[in-house]
Write a protein that holds these residues in place. Structure first.
Motif, PDB file in Angstrom:
ATOM      1  N   GLU A  17      33.901 -26.673  14.247  1.00 18.29           N
ATOM      2  CA  GLU A  17      34.544 -27.435  13.172  1.00 18.29           C
ATOM      3  C   GLU A  17      35.935 -26.865  12.872  1.00 18.29           C
ATOM      4  O   GLU A  17      36.901 -27.611  12.701  1.00 18.29           O
ATOM      5  CB  GLU A  17      33.670 -27.370  11.925  1.00 18.29           C
ATOM      6  N   TRP A  18      36.056 -25.530  12.806  1.00 12.82           N
ATOM      7  CA  TRP A  18      37.343 -24.898  12.527  1.00 12.82           C
ATOM      8  C   TRP A  18      38.342 -25.180  13.645  1.00 12.82           C
ATOM      9  O   TRP A  18      39.508 -25.491  13.382  1.00 12.82           O
ATOM     10  CB  TRP A  18      37.185 -23.387  12.334  1.00 12.82           C
ATOM     11  N   LEU A  19      37.887 -25.068  14.893  1.00 13.77           N
ATOM     12  CA  LEU A  19      38.781 -25.288  16.029  1.00 13.77           C
ATOM     13  C   LEU A  19      39.318 -26.719  16.013  1.00 13.77           C
ATOM     14  O   LEU A  19      40.513 -26.942  16.245  1.00 13.77           O
ATOM     15  CB  LEU A  19      38.048 -24.989  17.334  1.00 13.77           C
ATOM     16  N   LYS A  20      38.468 -27.678  15.692  1.00 16.06           N
ATOM     17  CA  LYS A  20      38.910 -29.078  15.577  1.00 16.06           C
ATOM     18  C   LYS A  20      39.950 -29.187  14.451  1.00 16.06           C
ATOM     19  O   LYS A  20      40.997 -29.809  14.624  1.00 16.06           O
ATOM     20  CB  LYS A  20      37.719 -29.983  15.292  1.00 16.06           C
ATOM     21  N   TRP A  21      39.666 -28.555  13.308  1.00 20.19           N
ATOM     22  CA  TRP A  21      40.579 -28.628  12.165  1.00 20.19           C
ATOM     23  C   TRP A  21      41.934 -28.002  12.488  1.00 20.19           C
ATOM     24  O   TRP A  21      42.967 -28.598  12.200  1.00 20.19           O
ATOM     25  CB  TRP A  21      39.954 -27.920  10.950  1.00 20.19           C
TER      26      TRP A  21
END
Length: 76
Positions: A17-21
């Motif tokens: 989720e963080w990498l996508k964000w």
């Protein structure tokens, strides 16, 4: 040239989720016009706390431009 570096250790539970964000966030920071480029890199380090560490480096042409980013854009 000034490098604005942000280093973050990301827990595995939110890694994807963080990498996508962050991949969506970097273009927004560049869109402020304060930076000429950005580089997202994985830091090869074994942290006691676990997780994966990343560095985001933004290039600004001067300290004044970076200060302007802090003043006008960073909070958003």
């Amino acid at each position: 040239m000034i490098i604005y570096n942000i280093t973050a250790n990301i827990d595995q539970s939110i890694h994807d989720e963080w990498l996508k964000w962050i991949k969506e966030h970097i273009p927004l920071v560049l869109a402020t016009g304060k930076f000429t480029e950005a580089k997202l890199t994985k830091v090869l380090v074994d942290e006691e706390m676990g997780g994966t560490t990343y560095s985001v480096q933004y290039k600004a042409i001067s300290r004044e431009v970076l200060d302007s980013y802090y003043t006008h854009d960073a909070e958003a």
